[in-house]
Design an enzyme around this catalytic site. Structure first.
Site, PDB file in Angstrom:
ATOM      1  N   CYS A  45       0.990  -1.151  -0.007  1.00 33.68           N
ATOM      2  CA  CYS A  45      -0.063  -0.046  -0.053  1.00 33.68           C
ATOM      3  C   CYS A  45       0.919   1.182   0.136  1.00 33.68           C
ATOM      4  O   CYS A  45       0.510   2.506  -0.894  1.00 33.68           O
ATOM      5  CB  CYS A  45      -1.059  -0.144   1.196  1.00 33.68           C
ATOM      6  SG  CYS A  45      -2.028  -1.494   1.394  1.00 33.68           S
TER       7      CYS A  45
HETATM    8  C1  BEZ Z   1       0.441  -4.519   1.746  1.00 38.03           C
HETATM    9  O1  BEZ Z   1      -0.126  -3.408   1.476  1.00 38.03           O
HETATM   10  O2  BEZ Z   1       1.763  -4.537   1.741  1.00 38.03           O
HETATM   11  C2  BEZ Z   1      -0.130  -5.853   2.282  1.00 38.03           C
HETATM   12  C3  BEZ Z   1      -1.450  -5.845   2.819  1.00 38.03           C
HETATM   13  C4  BEZ Z   1      -1.874  -6.847   3.215  1.00 38.03           C
HETATM   14  C5  BEZ Z   1      -1.186  -8.298   2.818  1.00 38.03           C
HETATM   15  C6  BEZ Z   1      -0.058  -8.226   2.253  1.00 38.03           C
HETATM   16  C7  BEZ Z   1       0.418  -7.097   1.937  1.00 38.03           C
END
Ligand code: BEZ
Length: 212
Positions: A45
């Site tokens: 994200c």
């Molecule tokens: C991320 O945004 O890095 C993420 C969020 C949930 C699970 C895996 C990655």
């Protein structure tokens, strides 16, 4: 209830990193990209929001406003934005909705309990100036979205609206486009496409991109 293409994007009022947002009023006459992410302080994200910030000029050229969402509260968003700015070498220049009470998540069906019963999925909606939903995508939490693809779809939608053309597989800005099958009147076709067209089949008519 899931959101389908052509639906009016549900309106809402919710807190964000840039204050209270009344969604339809905030959109005004712009196109909108509303995208959810699973949680603050997560790696994928962080890269997505940083990349979106860097696309500000590209969005502005297309009259598009971006807005992100997660179920974390405003104070968490504000701290996380500092991290995004630092690590992605940018400045977050769009609001992140703080949907702690899940009001928007429920309206847009952003929690898929069989994937995760608390976190929002990685969904994205393109909304046109009439507030109609024109694109929906949902990615797994572990896969960052391709925001260049979002720009490509917006270009295609805007061409369709303005010029009665559709875009073929893997189309990129500047490639030939197809004349929509519903356009049959030869006079109108001549007026709209003065560079002419090539009919590979009666239903497959290729023409140079009209706004080029
Ligand atoms: C991320 O945004 O890095 C993420 C969020 C949930 C699970 C895996 C990655």
């Amino acid at each position: 209830m899931s959101i389908r293409l052509g639906d009016i994007a549900p309106d809402f009022e919710q807190d964000s990193s840039e204050g209270r947002i009344r969604f339809h009023e905030w959109l005004g006459d712009s196109w909108g990209v509303l995208f959810s992410h699973p949680a603050d302080f997560t790696p994928v994200c962080t890269t997505e929001l940083g990349f979106t910030a860097k696309l500000k000029e590209e969005f502005a050229q297309r009259n598009v406003k971006a807005i992100a969402l997660s179920v974390d509260p405003v104070d968490s968003h504000i701290k996380w934005i500092d991290d995004i700015n630092e690590t992605q070498n940018t400045r977050v220049n769009f609001p992140i909705i703080a949907d702690a009470d899940r009001q928007v998540s429920e309206l847009y069906d952003l929690i898929h309990p069989n994937a995760n019963d608390t976190l929002t999925v990685r969904s994205l909606f393109v909304i046109d100036p009439n507030k109609k939903v024109r694109l929906t995508i949902t990615y797994p939490a572990s896969t960052g979205r391709n925001f260049n693809e979002i720009l490509r779809v917006i270009d295609s939608l805007q061409l369709t609206d303005k010029h009665k053309v559709a875009t073929p597989a893997n189309w990129q800005d500047g490639d030939d486009v197809v004349i929509v099958p519903s356009l049959k009147d030869e006079e109108e076709i001549k007026q709209r496409f003065p560079k002419g067209y090539r009919a590979v089949k009666p239903y497959l008519r290729l023409t140079p991109q009209p706004n080029r």
